[in-house]
Design a protein around this motif. Structure first.
Motif, PDB file in Angstrom:
ATOM      1  N   THR A 117       2.623   9.946   3.312  1.00  0.00           N
ATOM      2  CA  THR A 117       2.373   8.600   2.810  1.00  0.00           C
ATOM      3  C   THR A 117       3.678   7.810   2.890  1.00  0.00           C
ATOM      4  N   ASP A 145       0.230   4.233  -0.787  1.00  0.00           N
ATOM      5  CA  ASP A 145      -0.474   5.445  -0.359  1.00  0.00           C
ATOM      6  C   ASP A 145      -0.939   5.388   1.090  1.00  0.00           C
ATOM      7  N   ARG A 146      -0.541   4.353   1.789  1.00  0.00           N
ATOM      8  CA  ARG A 146      -0.892   4.234   3.204  1.00  0.00           C
ATOM      9  C   ARG A 146      -0.285   5.395   3.965  1.00  0.00           C
ATOM     10  N   LYS A 147      -1.043   5.952   4.890  1.00  0.00           N
ATOM     11  CA  LYS A 147      -0.505   7.088   5.630  1.00  0.00           C
ATOM     12  C   LYS A 147       0.372   6.605   6.781  1.00  0.00           C
ATOM     13  N   ARG A 149       5.041   6.213   0.578  1.00  0.00           N
ATOM     14  CA  ARG A 149       5.807   6.525  -0.621  1.00  0.00           C
ATOM     15  C   ARG A 149       6.693   7.759  -0.409  1.00  0.00           C
ATOM     16  N   ASP A 150       6.227   8.736   0.357  1.00  0.00           N
ATOM     17  CA  ASP A 150       6.996   9.960   0.615  1.00  0.00           C
ATOM     18  C   ASP A 150       8.077   9.757   1.671  1.00  0.00           C
ATOM     19  N   GLU A 177       0.842  -1.203   0.000  1.00  0.00           N
ATOM     20  CA  GLU A 177       0.000   0.000   0.000  1.00  0.00           C
ATOM     21  C   GLU A 177       0.875   1.251   0.000  1.00  0.00           C
TER      22      GLU A 177
END
Length: 127
Positions: free
Chosen positions: A79, A64-66, A81-82, A62
């Motif tokens: 996220t 985009d999971r926070k 990803r970041d 996931e």
């Protein structure tokens, strides 16, 4: 003039012993400080590795999971990803600092050994 040179010589010898002791203590303190900082950074790097291993799993499933990240004492929402690239950069930076500090430690340790040889300093128990 020769009498003034003779009177200064004994004072230099007594200061020399004191300077040797101060220099010895300074070397010990600097080595201890470097070792402490290296240990601290190694622990921080291990924490980064642990977090990254967990987040890499989340990134695969996931992206985009926070997740939350503490930046300068402020908890921010991002996220996965970041966050993962930033953590990898931080981990790599910590590794470089550890490497630099380790080189400094080895260099300082070499200087300390030369200093001990030059002034014939041995630990009290090894006569």
């Amino acid at each position: 003039m020769s009498s003034s040179k003779k009177s200064k010589a004994p004072a230099v010898a007594s200061l020399n012993d004191q300077e040797v002791q101060q220099t010895y203590s300074r070397f010990q303190n600097e080595l201890q400080t470097l070792a402490s900082k290296i240990g601290e950074l190694e622990q921080e790097a291990e924490e980064h590795i642990l977090v990254l291993s967990t987040l890499n799993e989340a990134l695969a499933e996931e992206p985009d999971r926070k997740c939350f990240r503490l930046i300068g004492g402020v908890l921010v929402e991002r996220t996965v990803r970041d966050v993962v690239p930033a953590l990898q950069t931080n981990r790599d930076g910590i590794g470089k600092v550890i490497s630099t500090l380790t080189d400094q430690y080895k260099s300082k340790e070499g200087e300390f050994e030369k200093f001990k040889e030059e002034y014939n300093i041995r630990p009290a128990g090894s006569i």
